[in-house]
Design an enzyme around this catalytic site. Structure first.
Site, PDB file in Angstrom:
ATOM      1  N   GLU A 152       0.830  -1.205   0.000  1.00  0.00           N
ATOM      2  CA  GLU A 152       0.000   0.000   0.000  1.00  0.00           C
ATOM      3  C   GLU A 152       0.863   1.254   0.000  1.00  0.00           C
ATOM      4  OE1 GLU A 152      -2.924  -0.084   3.136  1.00  0.00           O
ATOM      5  OE2 GLU A 152      -4.126  -1.583   2.085  1.00  0.00           O
ATOM      6  N   GLU A 188      -6.068  -7.432  -1.179  1.00  0.00           N
ATOM      7  CA  GLU A 188      -6.448  -7.334   0.242  1.00  0.00           C
ATOM      8  C   GLU A 188      -7.737  -6.556   0.366  1.00  0.00           C
ATOM      9  OE1 GLU A 188      -3.417  -5.827   3.076  1.00  0.00           O
ATOM     10  OE2 GLU A 188      -5.066  -4.713   3.994  1.00  0.00           O
TER      11      GLU A 188
HETATM   12  C1  IDC Z   1      -3.314  -3.992  10.225  1.00  0.00           C
HETATM   13  C2  IDC Z   1      -3.484  -5.157  11.154  1.00  0.00           C
HETATM   14  C3  IDC Z   1      -3.177  -4.715  12.564  1.00  0.00           C
HETATM   15  C4  IDC Z   1      -1.802  -4.086  12.591  1.00  0.00           C
HETATM   16  C5  IDC Z   1      -1.715  -2.959  11.561  1.00  0.00           C
HETATM   17  C6  IDC Z   1      -0.332  -2.342  11.473  1.00  0.00           C
HETATM   18  O1  IDC Z   1      -4.793  -5.669  11.029  1.00  0.00           O
HETATM   19  O2  IDC Z   1      -3.221  -5.828  13.449  1.00  0.00           O
HETATM   20  O3  IDC Z   1      -1.567  -3.556  13.874  1.00  0.00           O
HETATM   21  O4  IDC Z   1      -2.027  -3.464  10.301  1.00  0.00           O
HETATM   22  O5  IDC Z   1       0.578  -3.257  11.005  1.00  0.00           O
HETATM   23  C7  IDC Z   1      -4.242  -2.281   5.560  1.00  0.00           C
HETATM   24  C8  IDC Z   1      -2.887  -2.883   5.614  1.00  0.00           C
HETATM   25  C9  IDC Z   1      -2.809  -3.924   6.718  1.00  0.00           C
HETATM   26  C10 IDC Z   1      -3.619  -3.497   7.919  1.00  0.00           C
HETATM   27  C11 IDC Z   1      -5.081  -3.460   7.507  1.00  0.00           C
HETATM   28  C12 IDC Z   1      -6.049  -3.139   8.666  1.00  0.00           C
HETATM   29  O6  IDC Z   1      -2.471  -3.438   4.392  1.00  0.00           O
HETATM   30  O7  IDC Z   1      -1.452  -4.092   7.052  1.00  0.00           O
HETATM   31  O8  IDC Z   1      -3.459  -4.479   8.925  1.00  0.00           O
HETATM   32  N1  IDC Z   1      -5.223  -2.486   6.443  1.00  0.00           N
HETATM   33  O9  IDC Z   1      -5.758  -1.887   9.233  1.00  0.00           O
HETATM   34  N2  IDC Z   1      -4.667  -1.423   4.668  1.00  0.00           N
HETATM   35  C13 IDC Z   1      -5.907  -1.045   4.986  1.00  0.00           C
HETATM   36  C14 IDC Z   1      -6.286  -1.702   6.127  1.00  0.00           C
END
Ligand code: IDC
Length: 490
Positions: free
Chosen positions: A316, A408
């Protein structure tokens, strides 16, 4: 075009039904005394079916080394056109076609050759082009100009009268013998805006994403992956390897080997493996460019022979321009291609892979300035409780112009937590199904957050199948994913 059934492949060399069988002719090349020696030979092979065809061209440089090239030819029939090409930038004007080298195949030494190709469409007839130019020089030759060149253009040598079967025709993929997603679909390739299987037909892959391997390694083992393949009937495992947050940067060799192990476990179960270089913070992929090159050089070399691997080069990107992301992609993709030339590569988009929408942009910036590489797709991410009609509208608008892969998404808010938004999630997945856009859901883990499929503590036990271990999101996703696939096999 791709919905039309294809008869078995044949090469132009041995086919008589589709018209002219022109191949490289042989002659001595013209050369002026002062200028560099020029000359080229082109082999054009095709397989054709009603309305469509695929063509492969091998270009051999018979002159002095060049650092860039443009191939030109003219279609004999006005109804023939290039619909999607690879390994070159293709353009068509009227019946005239040009193919310009990519950055990685521009250099051609004396005698060196390179292969490019395209998918095409035809209406009344599909004869092969009979004349080719390379950097403006007519490709007549098979002989380097070591002797005195003629002062006038040599006469065109007629094509061979007997088919010279020196190379075997390309193999037609046999009917699948297995029933897993990889056994049926084989090596994937981008065709037009679709992800196509070994039969050249569009497919949709549905599956799950791991959580960060640095935190949830205990969730990815034989039992959990058996459940994903058999109980969930999934097609795809996304392997999310964070780079920061105690990920890859802390132990490159260890994380590389963990990814490879999961690629093998996916392969053993007939699942596609999406290798996700999970950049997130910082959002500029260039911060990790050297790491990306090192990592992708290693995994693409190690997994080159496998048919189940797809590469996602940046998760991302955020806070950076599209041109920076494109620049990153054009440096990382050649590293992968050098080892694994036929694998699909997926490129993240601006604004947390929102096609730019989350930062006030849209997909036009990509359409107007695409990554210069073939066989690639672009990433779109959404979280159903946060991202609704504005995002859905942009996805639909982009889907007819760009090959898209939802690597994702969540059923919850973008924080990864909160309740499942079943209505929005259903609207989203119905849309992806209709557009045949592949997806992976965040996450196949027992994290204590709404997006996790398993209840907390599940990964400490050995049991992953069935619904007792699932959260609301897990139940919702398992129900969506385990409906039968309909992969075309001819
Ligand atoms: C989130 C995880 C969370 C973690 C966070 C930071 O669910 O446990 O603490 O990342 O690492 C994304 C990202 C993905 C995120 C997810 C939800 O690709 O890494 O995971 N998210 O926030 N993009 C949009 C949402």
């Amino acid at each position: 075009m791709s919905s039309i059934p294809r008869p078995p492949r044949r090469t132009l060399l041995v086919s008589g039904a589709v018209g002219a069988l022109a191949l490289a002719a042989t002659a001595v090349l013209p050369m002026t005394t002062a200028a560099a020696a020029t000359g080229c030979a082109v082999t054009y092979t095709t397989n054709s079916w009603p309305g469509g065809f695929t063509a492969n061209l091998t270009i051999q440089n018979l002159g002095d080394p060049v650092s860039a090239w443009a191939l030109g030819f003219t279609f004999p029939d006005s109804g023939q056109r290039v619909t999607q090409g690879w390994s070159a930038t293709w353009q068509q004007s009227g019946s005239a076609v040009t193919a310009q080298n990519m950055s990685y195949n521009g250099a051609l030494g004396s005698g060196a050759s390179t292969t490019i190709g395209f998918n095409g469409a035809w209406t009344t007839a599909n004869p092969a082009p009979t004349a080719f130019t390379l950097n403006g020089t007519t490709c007549t030759g098979g002989i380097s100009p070591t002797t005195a060149p003629p002062t006038t253009l040599p006469p065109t040598t007629p094509p061979p009268t007997t088919p010279p079967p020196t190379t075997p025709p390309p193999t037609t993929p046999p009917p699948p013998t297995g029933t897993t997603p990889v056994a049926i679909n084989g090596q994937l390739r981008v065709c037009g805006v679709s992800l196509c299987n070994q039969y050249g037909r569009p497919i949709q892959l549905r599956g799950m994403s791991t959580h960060g391997l640095q935190w949830f390694a205990n969730c990815y083992n034989d039992a959990s992956l058996d459940a994903l393949a058999n109980d969930w009937q999934a097609d795809l495992l996304r392997i999310s390897m964070y780079v920061q947050e105690k990920g890859y940067e802390t132990n490159p060799a260890g994380f590389t080997s963990q990814v490879n192990t999961l690629v093998d476990k996916a392969e053993a179960r007939g699942l596609y493996a999406l290798i996700d270089f999970h950049t997130l913070t910082p959002g500029d992929p260039m911060y990790n460019l050297d790491r990306a090159k090192t990592f992708f050089a290693a995994v693409s070399a190690r997994n080159a022979a496998k048919k189940n691997v797809i590469y996602e080069i940046t998760n991302e990107p955020n806070g950076v321009s599209w041109s920076t992301i494109k620049n990153y992609a054009e440096q990382v993709i050649p590293v992968i291609r050098a080892n694994d030339p036929d694998a699909v590569v997926i490129v993240g988009t601006r604004g947390w892979s929102s096609l730019g929408v989350s930062e006030g942009g849209n997909s036009d910036e990509i359409v107007n300035n695409p990554v210069r590489a073939d066989n690639i797709m672009y990433t779109f991410h959404f979280y159903a409780a946060s991202h609704q009609d504005t995002y859905r509208n942009e996805l639909q608008r982009a889907a007819s112009r760009l090959p898209l892969f939802v690597t994702e998404f969540g059923t919850v808010t973008y924080t990864g937590d909160g309740a499942v938004d079943a209505a929005s999630s259903t609207t989203w997945l119905d849309l992806l199904d209709r557009l045949k856009i592949s997806y992976a859901n965040w996450t196949y883990s027992d994290a204590g957050e709404g997006s996790a499929a398993f209840r907390p503590g599940t990964c400490n036990g050995g049991s992953y199948a069935g619904t007792a271990v699932l959260t609301d999101s897990g139940n919702f996703m398992r129900n969506r994913i385990r409906t039968p696939d309909s992969f075309p096999t001819s």
